[in-house]
Design an enzyme around this catalytic site. Structure first.
Site, PDB file in Angstrom:
ATOM      1  N   ASP A   1       0.824  -1.208   0.000  1.00 28.35           N
ATOM      2  CA  ASP A   1       0.000   0.000   0.000  1.00 28.35           C
ATOM      3  C   ASP A   1       0.859   1.259   0.000  1.00 28.35           C
ATOM      4  O   ASP A   1       0.453   2.286  -0.541  1.00 28.35           O
ATOM      5  CB  ASP A   1      -0.956   0.003   1.189  1.00 28.35           C
TER       6      ASP A   1
ATOM      7  N   GLU B   1       0.363  10.931   4.944  1.00 30.27           N
ATOM      8  CA  GLU B   1       0.087   9.499   4.825  1.00 30.27           C
ATOM      9  C   GLU B   1       1.345   8.723   4.440  1.00 30.27           C
ATOM     10  O   GLU B   1       1.620   7.642   4.997  1.00 30.27           O
ATOM     11  CB  GLU B   1      -1.020   9.268   3.793  1.00 30.27           C
TER      12      GLU B   1
ATOM     13  N   GLU C   1     -11.354   6.026  -1.794  1.00 33.82           N
ATOM     14  CA  GLU C   1     -11.299   6.513  -0.413  1.00 33.82           C
ATOM     15  C   GLU C   1     -12.375   5.860   0.449  1.00 33.82           C
ATOM     16  O   GLU C   1     -12.128   5.480   1.602  1.00 33.82           O
ATOM     17  CB  GLU C   1     -11.464   8.039  -0.398  1.00 33.82           C
TER      18      GLU C   1
ATOM     19  N   GLU D   1      -9.957  -3.468  -5.557  1.00 33.32           N
ATOM     20  CA  GLU D   1      -9.811  -3.472  -4.098  1.00 33.32           C
ATOM     21  C   GLU D   1      -9.823  -4.905  -3.566  1.00 33.32           C
ATOM     22  O   GLU D   1      -9.009  -5.264  -2.704  1.00 33.32           O
ATOM     23  CB  GLU D   1     -10.921  -2.651  -3.447  1.00 33.32           C
TER      24      GLU D   1
END
Length: 220
Positions: A48, A89, A141, A211
């Protein structure tokens, strides 16, 4: 996810099975019930981190489209807030990687990650309508927000080591941000031509599929 009468709410009902598969994937369920193998979490962490670095130019491209194509200046402000948070982030991923002993410089993107990043690149093309791009942006998101918020609900047995991760995307502030993105997407979908709406729906489904593949990759 909030209930309402917009296009997105209609799609979430229509594609409920796929949406649930993305937001309540076995990887997420294993975090929530406290049974996750930490090697899976570390795999997700490294992959990620690579994904977020590729997400930055996509987010910037959505911001540019908003500046050029949106009829409401508040769109830009909401998206800009999301873009600005990505620097923090990335710093968070580096800190977590150090804590978990994940050497980020040695990690190569796996196929699911490469597929997702290629998809983001395809959405950055100038001919992609802002309505399509903001729909994808919201979906990416929103999946994280709903997934990690689920791990913080009453009755969850998320381990203390992973609660900070879940708080990062599952907190109320991020939830409000996702709701703002959803409202923006709904507003544009509500007045977009039929062909653009159809393209946006296809993009939503592709995000959900990617995803699921990303979670699958992380779970091993």
């Amino acid at each position: 996810m909030e209930i309402g009468g917009g296009v997105i709410e209609t799609w979430l009902k229509k594609h409920r099975l796929l949406y649930t598969g993305a937001t309540k994937h076995p990887f997420i369920l294993s975090i929530r019930d406290g049974t996750i193998d930490f090697s899976s979490f570390k795999r997700w962490l490294g992959q990620d981190f690579l994904f977020v670095r590729e997400f930055v130019p996509f987010a910037a491209s959505v911001l540019i489209k908003a500046c050029k194509e949106s009829d409401d200046s508040s769109d830009m402000e909401v998206i800009l807030g999301g873009v600005a948070s990505l620097n923090d982030e990335i710093a968070w991923f580096k800190k977590e990687a150090s804590k978990w002993g994940v050497e980020l410089s040695t990690i190569l993107p796996q196929k699911a990650n490469q597929d997702y990043c290629r998809f983001l690149e395809s959405l950055m093309r100038p001919e992609v309508d802002y309505t399509v791009a903001i729909t994808a942006f919201w979906a990416i998101e929103a999946v994280y927000q709903e997934s990690f918020a689920f791990c913080l609900e009453d009755g969850s047995r998320t381990s203390p080591e992973l609660r900070e991760t879940c708080q990062r995307w599952g907190n109320d502030g991020f939830g409000q941000y996702c709701s703002s993105l959803q409202n923006i997407a709904n507003r544009h979908l509500g007045k977009a031509p039929v062909d653009v709406v159809a393209k946006a729906e296809v993009v939503l489904l592709r995000v959900l599929e990617l995803e699921v593949q990303f979670w699958n990759m992380s779970r091993g």
